[in-house]
Enzyme design. Structure first.
Site, PDB file in Angstrom:
ATOM      1  N   SER A   8       0.833  -1.207   0.000  1.00 58.94           N
ATOM      2  CA  SER A   8       0.000   0.000   0.000  1.00 58.94           C
ATOM      3  C   SER A   8       0.866   1.253   0.000  1.00 58.94           C
ATOM      4  O   SER A   8       1.651   1.487   0.928  1.00 58.94           O
ATOM      5  CB  SER A   8      -0.910   0.014   1.231  1.00 58.94           C
ATOM      6  OG  SER A   8      -1.453   1.310   1.369  1.00 58.94           O
ATOM      7  N   HIS A  33      -1.128  -1.305  -4.279  1.00 58.17           N
ATOM      8  CA  HIS A  33      -2.412  -0.945  -3.676  1.00 58.17           C
ATOM      9  C   HIS A  33      -2.516   0.572  -3.493  1.00 58.17           C
ATOM     10  O   HIS A  33      -1.635   1.194  -2.881  1.00 58.17           O
ATOM     11  CB  HIS A  33      -2.506  -1.650  -2.319  1.00 58.17           C
ATOM     12  CG  HIS A  33      -3.837  -1.589  -1.654  1.00 58.17           C
ATOM     13  ND1 HIS A  33      -4.891  -2.423  -1.996  1.00 58.17           N
ATOM     14  CD2 HIS A  33      -4.311  -0.810  -0.652  1.00 58.17           C
ATOM     15  CE1 HIS A  33      -5.929  -2.166  -1.220  1.00 58.17           C
ATOM     16  NE2 HIS A  33      -5.611  -1.180  -0.395  1.00 58.17           N
ATOM     17  N   ASP A  35      -4.766   3.510  -1.893  1.00 62.53           N
ATOM     18  CA  ASP A  35      -5.842   3.790  -0.941  1.00 62.53           C
ATOM     19  C   ASP A  35      -6.425   5.174  -1.205  1.00 62.53           C
ATOM     20  O   ASP A  35      -5.836   6.189  -0.833  1.00 62.53           O
ATOM     21  CB  ASP A  35      -5.294   3.702   0.491  1.00 62.53           C
ATOM     22  CG  ASP A  35      -5.111   2.258   0.917  1.00 62.53           C
ATOM     23  OD1 ASP A  35      -6.089   1.497   0.830  1.00 62.53           O
ATOM     24  OD2 ASP A  35      -3.996   1.895   1.325  1.00 62.53           O
ATOM     25  N   MET A  37      -9.013   7.898  -0.452  1.00 68.07           N
ATOM     26  CA  MET A  37      -9.884   8.297   0.664  1.00 68.07           C
ATOM     27  C   MET A  37     -10.437   9.703   0.428  1.00 68.07           C
ATOM     28  O   MET A  37      -9.715  10.581  -0.049  1.00 68.07           O
ATOM     29  CB  MET A  37      -9.101   8.280   1.975  1.00 68.07           C
ATOM     30  CG  MET A  37      -8.450   6.941   2.275  1.00 68.07           C
ATOM     31  SD  MET A  37      -7.756   6.912   3.936  1.00 68.07           S
ATOM     32  CE  MET A  37      -6.932   5.326   3.924  1.00 68.07           C
ATOM     33  N   HIS A  66      -8.301   0.788  -4.195  1.00 69.28           N
ATOM     34  CA  HIS A  66      -9.261   0.600  -3.108  1.00 69.28           C
ATOM     35  C   HIS A  66      -9.955   1.939  -2.850  1.00 69.28           C
ATOM     36  O   HIS A  66      -9.352   2.859  -2.290  1.00 69.28           O
ATOM     37  CB  HIS A  66      -8.477   0.119  -1.865  1.00 69.28           C
ATOM     38  CG  HIS A  66      -9.298  -0.092  -0.653  1.00 69.28           C
ATOM     39  ND1 HIS A  66      -8.736  -0.251   0.604  1.00 69.28           N
ATOM     40  CD2 HIS A  66     -10.645  -0.183  -0.463  1.00 69.28           C
ATOM     41  CE1 HIS A  66      -9.691  -0.430   1.487  1.00 69.28           C
ATOM     42  NE2 HIS A  66     -10.851  -0.382   0.875  1.00 69.28           N
ATOM     43  N   MET A  68     -12.191   4.220  -0.936  1.00 65.81           N
ATOM     44  CA  MET A  68     -12.869   4.468   0.337  1.00 65.81           C
ATOM     45  C   MET A  68     -13.549   5.822   0.218  1.00 65.81           C
ATOM     46  O   MET A  68     -13.171   6.812   0.851  1.00 65.81           O
ATOM     47  CB  MET A  68     -11.851   4.429   1.486  1.00 65.81           C
ATOM     48  CG  MET A  68     -11.419   3.009   1.809  1.00 65.81           C
ATOM     49  SD  MET A  68      -9.863   2.943   2.713  1.00 65.81           S
ATOM     50  CE  MET A  68      -8.729   3.075   1.334  1.00 65.81           C
ATOM     51  N   MET A 137     -11.786  -6.388   5.112  1.00 66.59           N
ATOM     52  CA  MET A 137     -10.995  -5.408   5.877  1.00 66.59           C
ATOM     53  C   MET A 137     -10.677  -5.974   7.254  1.00 66.59           C
ATOM     54  O   MET A 137     -11.566  -6.458   7.958  1.00 66.59           O
ATOM     55  CB  MET A 137     -11.776  -4.089   6.045  1.00 66.59           C
ATOM     56  CG  MET A 137     -11.956  -3.268   4.781  1.00 66.59           C
ATOM     57  SD  MET A 137     -10.416  -2.791   3.953  1.00 66.59           S
ATOM     58  CE  MET A 137      -9.556  -1.874   5.238  1.00 66.59           C
ATOM     59  N   GLY A 142      -9.270   3.817   6.902  1.00 63.20           N
ATOM     60  CA  GLY A 142      -9.046   5.233   7.170  1.00 63.20           C
ATOM     61  C   GLY A 142      -7.594   5.587   7.385  1.00 63.20           C
ATOM     62  O   GLY A 142      -7.168   6.677   7.015  1.00 63.20           O
ATOM     63  N   PHE A 143      -6.857   4.672   7.987  1.00 66.77           N
ATOM     64  CA  PHE A 143      -5.468   4.994   8.323  1.00 66.77           C
ATOM     65  C   PHE A 143      -4.582   3.760   8.177  1.00 66.77           C
ATOM     66  O   PHE A 143      -5.033   2.642   8.413  1.00 66.77           O
ATOM     67  CB  PHE A 143      -5.368   5.502   9.765  1.00 66.77           C
ATOM     68  CG  PHE A 143      -6.228   6.701  10.022  1.00 66.77           C
ATOM     69  CD1 PHE A 143      -5.774   7.979   9.688  1.00 66.77           C
ATOM     70  CD2 PHE A 143      -7.491   6.559  10.562  1.00 66.77           C
ATOM     71  CE1 PHE A 143      -6.576   9.085   9.884  1.00 66.77           C
ATOM     72  CE2 PHE A 143      -8.313   7.666  10.770  1.00 66.77           C
ATOM     73  CZ  PHE A 143      -7.851   8.936  10.431  1.00 66.77           C
ATOM     74  N   GLY A 144      -3.344   4.014   7.812  1.00 69.17           N
ATOM     75  CA  GLY A 144      -2.359   2.956   7.862  1.00 69.17           C
ATOM     76  C   GLY A 144      -1.899   2.763   9.293  1.00 69.17           C
ATOM     77  O   GLY A 144      -2.189   3.587  10.173  1.00 69.17           O
ATOM     78  N   GLY A 145      -1.215   1.670   9.545  1.00 67.40           N
ATOM     79  CA  GLY A 145      -0.581   1.471  10.851  1.00 67.40           C
ATOM     80  C   GLY A 145      -1.503   1.087  11.986  1.00 67.40           C
ATOM     81  O   GLY A 145      -1.133   1.198  13.157  1.00 67.40           O
ATOM     82  N   ASP A 175      -6.698  -6.612   4.273  1.00 68.58           N
ATOM     83  CA  ASP A 175      -6.116  -5.278   4.279  1.00 68.58           C
ATOM     84  C   ASP A 175      -6.223  -4.660   5.674  1.00 68.58           C
ATOM     85  O   ASP A 175      -7.329  -4.459   6.175  1.00 68.58           O
ATOM     86  CB  ASP A 175      -6.888  -4.418   3.253  1.00 68.58           C
ATOM     87  CG  ASP A 175      -6.319  -3.023   3.088  1.00 68.58           C
ATOM     88  OD1 ASP A 175      -5.275  -2.719   3.685  1.00 68.58           O
ATOM     89  OD2 ASP A 175      -6.933  -2.235   2.339  1.00 68.58           O
ATOM     90  N   GLY A 176      -5.060  -4.384   6.261  1.00 66.26           N
ATOM     91  CA  GLY A 176      -5.034  -3.688   7.542  1.00 66.26           C
ATOM     92  C   GLY A 176      -4.312  -4.469   8.620  1.00 66.26           C
ATOM     93  O   GLY A 176      -4.730  -5.571   8.994  1.00 66.26           O
ATOM     94  N   GLY A 177      -3.174  -3.927   9.053  1.00 61.62           N
ATOM     95  CA  GLY A 177      -2.439  -4.553  10.152  1.00 61.62           C
ATOM     96  C   GLY A 177      -1.780  -5.865   9.788  1.00 61.62           C
ATOM     97  O   GLY A 177      -1.523  -6.702  10.666  1.00 61.62           O
ATOM     98  N   GLY A 197       1.024  -2.090   4.307  1.00 65.40           N
ATOM     99  CA  GLY A 197       1.581  -0.743   4.184  1.00 65.40           C
ATOM    100  C   GLY A 197       2.704  -0.540   5.159  1.00 65.40           C
ATOM    101  O   GLY A 197       3.891  -0.667   4.837  1.00 65.40           O
ATOM    102  N   SER A 198       2.339  -0.261   6.414  1.00 63.59           N
ATOM    103  CA  SER A 198       3.361   0.126   7.388  1.00 63.59           C
ATOM    104  C   SER A 198       4.379  -0.979   7.640  1.00 63.59           C
ATOM    105  O   SER A 198       5.563  -0.699   7.836  1.00 63.59           O
ATOM    106  CB  SER A 198       2.712   0.585   8.692  1.00 63.59           C
ATOM    107  OG  SER A 198       1.829  -0.390   9.154  1.00 63.59           O
TER     108      SER A 198
HETATM  109  C1  DX5 Z   1      -6.649   1.295   5.540  1.00 62.24           C
HETATM  110  C2  DX5 Z   1      -6.136   1.028   4.143  1.00 62.24           C
HETATM  111  C3  DX5 Z   1      -5.004   0.095   4.108  1.00 62.24           C
HETATM  112  C4  DX5 Z   1      -3.779   0.566   4.802  1.00 62.24           C
HETATM  113  C5  DX5 Z   1      -2.999  -0.614   5.243  1.00 62.24           C
HETATM  114  O1  DX5 Z   1      -7.702   2.157   5.461  1.00 62.24           O
HETATM  115  O2  DX5 Z   1      -7.174   0.504   3.341  1.00 62.24           O
HETATM  116  O3  DX5 Z   1      -4.695  -0.310   2.778  1.00 62.24           O
HETATM  117  O4  DX5 Z   1      -2.961   1.359   4.009  1.00 62.24           O
HETATM  118  O5  DX5 Z   1      -1.956  -0.163   6.009  1.00 62.24           O
HETATM  119  P1  DX5 Z   1      -1.310  -1.051   7.147  1.00 62.24           P
HETATM  120  O6  DX5 Z   1      -0.721  -2.235   6.461  1.00 62.24           O
HETATM  121  O7  DX5 Z   1      -0.306  -0.148   7.736  1.00 62.24           O
HETATM  122  O8  DX5 Z   1      -2.418  -1.425   8.085  1.00 62.24           O
HETATM  123 ZN    ZN Z   2      -6.577  -0.426   1.345  1.00 65.05          ZN
END
Ligand code: DX5
Ligand code: ZN
Length: 224
Positions: A8, A33, A35, A37, A66, A68, A137, A142-145, A175-177, A197-198
């Protein structure tokens, strides 16, 4: 189905997207990927179709977009024209879901359906034939990390059963964490596309090393 990685860009250096895309591709990531938003469906605001368009000539990866955003049907053609290969919309964000999914395919892209952690899998019941990818999900978007929500593991497994029973080649993305600490678990549960992502971009040796670590964690699972 072999496991694919979808780094991501949300966690990349916003001043150097092209370099990040190149590093990921060179490290063997199959997807990239994006994101998108809108500050409304989710609190955060990121980037739009111009970024997809700018990176398209620089990458051969599958562009995994993706959305959002509320009423994603307003932007399907724009993202398809910008070079998106897969366009994923949220069930929670569009009133006429079947029509929106059909619109994605008509625009020449693969259709993805994303479900928030609290959205039941039966959102899928009447649109299974319309999708190429299901995105479960594993955090609230909404946020990475953010931290992986453990209750989504059972949902991934249930989704895998449902897709297998339907006998359709739908990809199951999470997707996420996601990181080396839980990649094996989500793959064991049935996911075959991992967004990260992170965990990749915060790797001390850079995203290529992050990709290798994730791949190793997955292959341990596949060997076991
Ligand atoms: C969250 C995004 C994810 C996010 C994943 O809203 O859809 O794609 O970037 O980031 P990590 O891997 O850091 O959770
Ligand atoms: Zn995503």
């Amino acid at each position: 189905m072999s496991v694919k990685l979808s780094p991501s860009l949300l966690s990349a250096d916003f001043g150097a997207f092209a370099a990040a895309a190149r590093l990921c591709e060179e490290a063997g990531a199959e997807y990239l990927h994006f994101d998108i938003m809108d500050g409304l469906f989710v609190p955060n605001l990121t980037f739009g179709a111009p970024l997809v368009e700018a990176l398209r000539p620089r990458s051969r990866a599958v562009f995994d977009v993706h959305l959002m955003i509320v009423q994603p049907e307003r932007y399907i053609e724009t993202f398809a024209a910008a070079g998106a290969d897969i366009i994923t919309v949220h069930a929670e964000a569009t009133t006429h879901l079947q029509r929106t999914l059909a619109q994605i395919r008509e625009a020449g892209a693969k259709a993805g359906l994303a479900l928030n952690p609290a959205t039941p899998l039966n959102a899928l019941d009447h649109v299974l034939d319309e999708i190429d990818l299901l995105l479960v999900m594993t955090v609230n978007p909404g946020f990475g990390g953010q931290k992986f929500i453990p209750a989504t593991l059972a949902k991934i497994a249930a989704a895998r059963q449902l897709l297998d029973a339907a006998g359709r080649p739908v990809e199951l993305e999470v997707d996420g964490g996601i990181g080396p600490q839980n990649a094996a678990q989500v793959v064991a549960a049935g996911a075959n596309v991992l967004v990260a992502g992170s965990s990749l971009f915060s790797h001390p040796d850079g995203p290529a090393a992050g990709i290798r670590a994730l791949r190793q964690a997955v292959s341990r699972e596949q060997i076991l």
